[in-house]
Design a protein around this motif. Structure first.
Motif, PDB file in Angstrom:
ATOM      1  N   LYS A  60       1.162  -0.806  -0.171  1.00  9.55           N
ATOM      2  CA  LYS A  60       0.029   0.170   0.293  1.00  9.55           C
ATOM      3  C   LYS A  60       0.808   1.206  -0.155  1.00  9.55           C
ATOM      4  N   ALA A  61       0.560   1.820   0.122  1.00  8.71           N
ATOM      5  CA  ALA A  61       0.718   3.409  -0.304  1.00  8.71           C
ATOM      6  C   ALA A  61       0.929   4.459   1.098  1.00  8.71           C
ATOM      7  N   VAL A  67      -0.258  -0.689   9.026  1.00  6.88           N
ATOM      8  CA  VAL A  67       0.665  -0.493  10.039  1.00  6.88           C
ATOM      9  C   VAL A  67       1.252   0.945  10.296  1.00  6.88           C
ATOM     10  N   VAL A  68       0.884   1.614   9.020  1.00  3.83           N
ATOM     11  CA  VAL A  68       1.062   3.133   9.735  1.00  3.83           C
ATOM     12  C   VAL A  68      -0.100   3.440  10.428  1.00  3.83           C
ATOM     13  N   ALA A  69      -1.666   3.243   9.945  1.00  3.40           N
ATOM     14  CA  ALA A  69      -2.441   3.522  10.665  1.00  3.40           C
ATOM     15  C   ALA A  69      -2.349   2.900  12.175  1.00  3.40           C
ATOM     16  N   ALA A  70      -1.525   1.917  12.177  1.00  4.90           N
ATOM     17  CA  ALA A  70      -2.340   1.484  13.206  1.00  4.90           C
ATOM     18  C   ALA A  70      -0.869   1.855  14.655  1.00  4.90           C
ATOM     19  N   ALA A  71       0.344   2.370  13.971  1.00  6.20           N
ATOM     20  CA  ALA A  71       1.661   2.653  14.621  1.00  6.20           C
ATOM     21  C   ALA A  71       0.939   4.146  15.116  1.00  6.20           C
ATOM     22  N   SER A  72       0.017   5.013  14.408  1.00  7.80           N
ATOM     23  CA  SER A  72      -0.532   6.492  14.689  1.00  7.80           C
ATOM     24  C   SER A  72      -1.522   5.817  15.779  1.00  7.80           C
ATOM     25  N   ALA A  90       4.866   0.945  -0.783  1.00  3.75           N
ATOM     26  CA  ALA A  90       4.634   1.286  -2.267  1.00  3.75           C
ATOM     27  C   ALA A  90       5.434   2.493  -2.482  1.00  3.75           C
ATOM     28  N   VAL A  91       6.314   3.020  -3.209  1.00  5.60           N
ATOM     29  CA  VAL A  91       6.088   4.174  -4.274  1.00  5.60           C
ATOM     30  C   VAL A  91       6.328   4.140  -5.761  1.00  5.60           C
TER      31      VAL A  91
END
Length: 293
Positions: A60-61, A67-72, A90-91
């Motif tokens: 995912k972007a 993981v980004v959402a959960a970490a935040s 993903a980039v």
């Protein structure tokens, strides 16, 4: 800045991001329960997946990554600085960034860093890795100025490139980081000495959360997450490859103390060109202001 408790979460990430997020959550809850205000997870917290097709299928972007959402959310819930050692993102151009992310206590993103040095190696026993075939290397040296400390961000193989950590230390970093998924083979040989060397030569704390054990994709990682002080002493270690949480007290005043006792950062001088002579005669480059010897 001053004294705070730091934690390193040792993981055994698999191929399913959802299960890895649950392991992340469990480790963060345990670390926060021990008073940690800074919590670090290993390289590839979100997924360890050697199958290229499967890896690209789950990507995912950053804005959409679970993981980004959960970490935040975890950082905000526990009021901590949460450093995701890295996760695949993903980039552009169909590539992947091996990306570290640091979240503040309000859940905001404070810093991101894409792994700079690609692990392209051929080890004994036929073990071979070519990260550059999949990952897009980063280019920026990153320091996060937080209310805990100035934190230099790096990932795994970066630890073998001391100039990166020296740049961070000279720029004021008090804590250096090397969250990793070190292979068992290289970890058994070099893990401890590399972490301690970066701490000693820069007069800085080093925190290195690690992956450990046999993973679903077949790789085996070394574990032995470490927290090292500026004098090179190991403050905390997971002396095995099982999932674990280690904690240690970080006193940023100790950095100034060590750098005052051994002021190698201040004493460094520009180096001239290397000159070789067939008879073994050594010379000092004129550009460096020295005379021939």
């Amino acid at each position: 800045m001053g004294v705070f408790t730091a934690a390193a979460v040792q993981m055994r990430a698999g191929t399913d991001p959802a299960r890895n997020i649950e392991a992340l959550r469990s480790g963060v809850v345990e670390a926060a329960g021990q008073g940690a205000r800074y919590v670090q997870t290993p390289e590839m917290t979100g997924a360890l997946q050697r199958d290229r097709t499967a890896l690209f299928a789950m990507l995912k972007a950053e804005a959409d990554d679970p993981v980004v959402a959960a970490a935040s959310a975890l950082a905000q819930e526990h009021g901590i600085h949460l450093h995701i050692g890295s996760t695949p993102i993903a980039v552009e151009n169909g590539r992947i960034a091996n990306r570290a992310l640091l979240f503040g206590p309000d859940g905001s993103l404070l810093a991101r860093y894409d792994k700079m040095h690609m692990f392209d190696v051929d080890l004994d026993g036929g073990e071979s890795w070519r990260e550059s075939s999949v990952y897009q290397p980063g280019a920026d040296v990153v320091i996060a100025d937080t209310d805990l400390a100035a934190i230099g961000i790096a990932i795994c193989y970066d630890i073998r490139f001391p100039e990166l950590f020296r740049r961070q230390a000279v720029a004021g970093a008090q804590v250096l980081t090397a969250p990793s998924a070190f292979t068992r083979q290289t970890g058994e040989a070099h893990w401890h000495v590399l972490q301690r060397a970066r701490a000693i030569e820069n007069g800085a704390f080093v925190i290195a959360a690690a992956q450990g054990g046999k993973h679903e994709d077949g790789r085996e990682t070394y574990g032995h997450s470490l927290i090292v002080d500026p004098w090179g002493r190991i403050l905390a270690e997971a002396d095995h490859d099982e999932p674990a949480v280690i904690v240690a007290e970080i006193d940023t005043e100790a950095v100034a103390g060590v750098r005052g006792r051994v002021p190698n950062l201040a004493n460094a001088r520009p180096l001239g060109h290397v000159r070789r002579h067939p008879d073994g005669l050594q010379t000092v480059d004129d550009a460096a202001g020295g005379a021939a010897s």
